[in-house]
Scaffold this motif. Structure first.
Motif, short mmCIF file in Angstrom:
data_model
loop_
_atom_site.label_atom_id
_atom_site.label_comp_id
_atom_site.label_asym_id
_atom_site.label_seq_id
_atom_site.Cartn_x
_atom_site.Cartn_y
_atom_site.Cartn_z
N VAL A 1 0.87 -1.18 0.00
CA VAL A 1 0.00 0.00 0.00
C VAL A 1 0.90 1.23 0.00
O VAL A 1 1.72 1.40 0.91
N ARG A 2 0.72 2.09 -1.00
CA ARG A 2 1.56 3.29 -1.11
C ARG A 2 0.68 4.51 -1.27
O ARG A 2 -0.21 4.56 -2.13
N LEU A 3 0.95 5.50 -0.44
CA LEU A 3 0.27 6.79 -0.50
C LEU A 3 1.17 7.77 -1.24
O LEU A 3 2.32 7.99 -0.85
N VAL A 4 0.65 8.34 -2.33
CA VAL A 4 1.39 9.30 -3.14
C VAL A 4 0.75 10.65 -2.94
O VAL A 4 -0.44 10.84 -3.21
N ARG A 5 1.53 11.61 -2.47
CA ARG A 5 1.02 12.95 -2.17
C ARG A 5 1.15 13.86 -3.38
O ARG A 5 1.91 13.59 -4.32
N ASP B 1 2.61 16.61 -3.73
CA ASP B 1 3.92 17.22 -3.94
C ASP B 1 4.95 16.22 -4.48
O ASP B 1 6.13 16.56 -4.64
N GLY B 2 4.50 14.99 -4.76
CA GLY B 2 5.39 13.98 -5.30
C GLY B 2 6.00 13.07 -4.27
O GLY B 2 6.58 12.03 -4.61
N SER B 3 5.92 13.43 -2.98
CA SER B 3 6.43 12.55 -1.93
C SER B 3 5.51 11.35 -1.78
O SER B 3 4.34 11.38 -2.19
N HIS B 4 6.02 10.30 -1.19
CA HIS B 4 5.21 9.10 -1.04
C HIS B 4 5.61 8.34 0.22
O HIS B 4 6.70 8.55 0.78
N GLU B 5 4.73 7.47 0.64
CA GLU B 5 4.94 6.71 1.87
C GLU B 5 4.32 5.33 1.71
O GLU B 5 3.23 5.18 1.15
N THR B 6 5.03 4.31 2.18
CA THR B 6 4.47 2.96 2.23
C THR B 6 3.74 2.79 3.56
O THR B 6 4.32 3.00 4.63
N SER C 1 8.64 2.30 -8.14
CA SER C 1 8.75 3.57 -7.44
C SER C 1 7.68 4.53 -7.92
O SER C 1 7.54 4.74 -9.14
N PRO C 2 6.93 5.15 -7.02
CA PRO C 2 5.96 6.16 -7.45
C PRO C 2 6.61 7.28 -8.26
O PRO C 2 5.99 7.80 -9.20
N ALA C 3 7.82 7.64 -7.91
CA ALA C 3 8.50 8.71 -8.65
C ALA C 3 8.73 8.31 -10.11
O ALA C 3 8.58 9.13 -11.02
N GLU C 4 9.05 7.04 -10.34
CA GLU C 4 9.31 6.58 -11.70
C GLU C 4 8.02 6.39 -12.49
O GLU C 4 8.05 6.27 -13.72
N GLN C 5 6.88 6.34 -11.81
CA GLN C 5 5.59 6.17 -12.47
C GLN C 5 4.75 7.44 -12.40
O GLN C 5 3.54 7.41 -12.63
#
Length: 335
Positions: A240-244, A246-251, A294-298
């Motif tokens: 489960v990943r939360l993508v904010r 501003d581009g930051s993310h958290e598992t 990675s959320p950043a890569e997607q």
């Protein structure tokens, strides 16, 4: 909710895909004229997978007042997406309506492609005779695929709305096949029966009710846009990943264990609370999808419909040796 999927690698699969989507459209209560449109668009999507794609498959996802058909693959991608929407651009040897024709045939259409990596296409039809009795401030999309050799997916998901909150859940029944699917349905039934219940209470109810069925891993997220929060509670190895915005993310980490097989000393987790707004995304998937993304890569994918994002992640990172399900929730409104 359940869906169906089919690997599409040969011409015989085009017929099977059309039949699969037509049955789903009729079961969803779509009128005959719309069923014909679904069949035509699905045939074209499947034909394109056979002719051009690598590792392509098609997913049919009914939910609430709509039917989603998602075609996804692992290559070769489309170098110029706008050009590909022109009639006749990529339809030699197929039915000839192309991506532009699919866009006109569907009520809603979306496409995401990376040249050299793959393409995901979403075609959606709304059921005007089943006006939803709810409205939501979150957008939701999902895609699933059964383990090789199985016709039933042991993974499932659910969404329900009540008292200003939307609860979305994911389940992975132990093993594969009908017994795993039954365990997942049992867990998800608690969400639809009591969607306003806190996530921790829902997990406890799943624990108590699993009975003689196989256990399951579950993830439950509850969205309250009025309070700008999401509550999360999970048991097992779902990602489960939360993508904010501003581009930051958290598992968001689940507690180890299996719902329905709690040990005497075991504890179920307290829900995590996190900020949620219109720019947020939450991605939940079972272990049939690799967590090595990675959320950043997607980030470019997250500009698309949640169902397109779900199909892209399933197609690109699915292990293809286990049941797999991806659920994507966006804060940008109902879809």
């Amino acid at each position: 909710m359940t869906g169906a999927a089919l690997a599409v690698t040969s011409p015989v699969h085009v017929t099977q895909a059309r039949q699969l989507a037509s049955r789903a459209a009729r079961s969803a209560g779509l009128p005959d004229s719309v069923v014909e449109r679904v069949a035509l668009a699905t045939s074209e999507l499947a034909s394109n997978l056979v002719k051009y794609a690598t590792g392509g498959f098609l997913v049919v996802m009914p939910s609430q007042d709509r039917l989603d058909v998602i075609a996804t693959d692992r290559g070769p991608g489309i170098e110029h997406v706008p050009q590909s929407m022109r009639d006749g651009y990529s339809t030699t040897g197929t039915l000839g309506i192309g991506l532009g024709g699919i866009r006109r045939t569907a009520d809603e259409f979306d496409i995401f492609s990376r040249y050299g990596e793959g393409t995901t296409v979403l075609a959606r039809w709304r059921n005007a005779t089943r006006n939803a009795s709810w409205s939501s401030d979150v957008g939701i999309g999902a895609a699933l695929f059964p383990a090789p050799g199985e016709t039933t997916c042991g993974d499932s998901w659910a969404v329900a709305h009540a008292d200003g909150v939307t609860t979305v859940a994911l389940s992975d029944g132990l093993g594969h096949g009908p017994d795993a699917a039954a365990a997942s349905r049992s867990a998800m039934a608690h969400v639809t029966a009591d969607p306003a219940a806190p996530p921790g209470a829902l997990v406890s109810a799943m624990d108590a009710d699993m009975g003689p069925r196989r256990g399951a891993t579950v993830a439950v997220a509850q969205f309250n846009p009025a309070r700008s929060t999401v509550l999360f509670c999970g048991v097992g190895n779902s990602t489960v990943r939360l993508v904010r915005g501003d581009g930051s993310h958290e598992t968001l980490v689940s507690t180890p264990g299996i719902v329905g097989r709690r040990q005497r000393s075991g504890r179920r987790p307290l829900p995590l609370a996190r900020p949620w707004d219109h720019r947020s995304f939450l991605v939940m998937h079972t272990d049939g999808v690799s967590e090595r993304w990675s959320p950043a890569e997607q980030s470019d994918a997250f500009g698309h419909d949640p169902a397109t994002v779900a199909g892209w992640l399933l197609g690109k990172f699915g292990r293809h040796r286990d049941d797999a399900c991806v659920v994507v929730v966006s804060g940008s409104g109902s879809t």
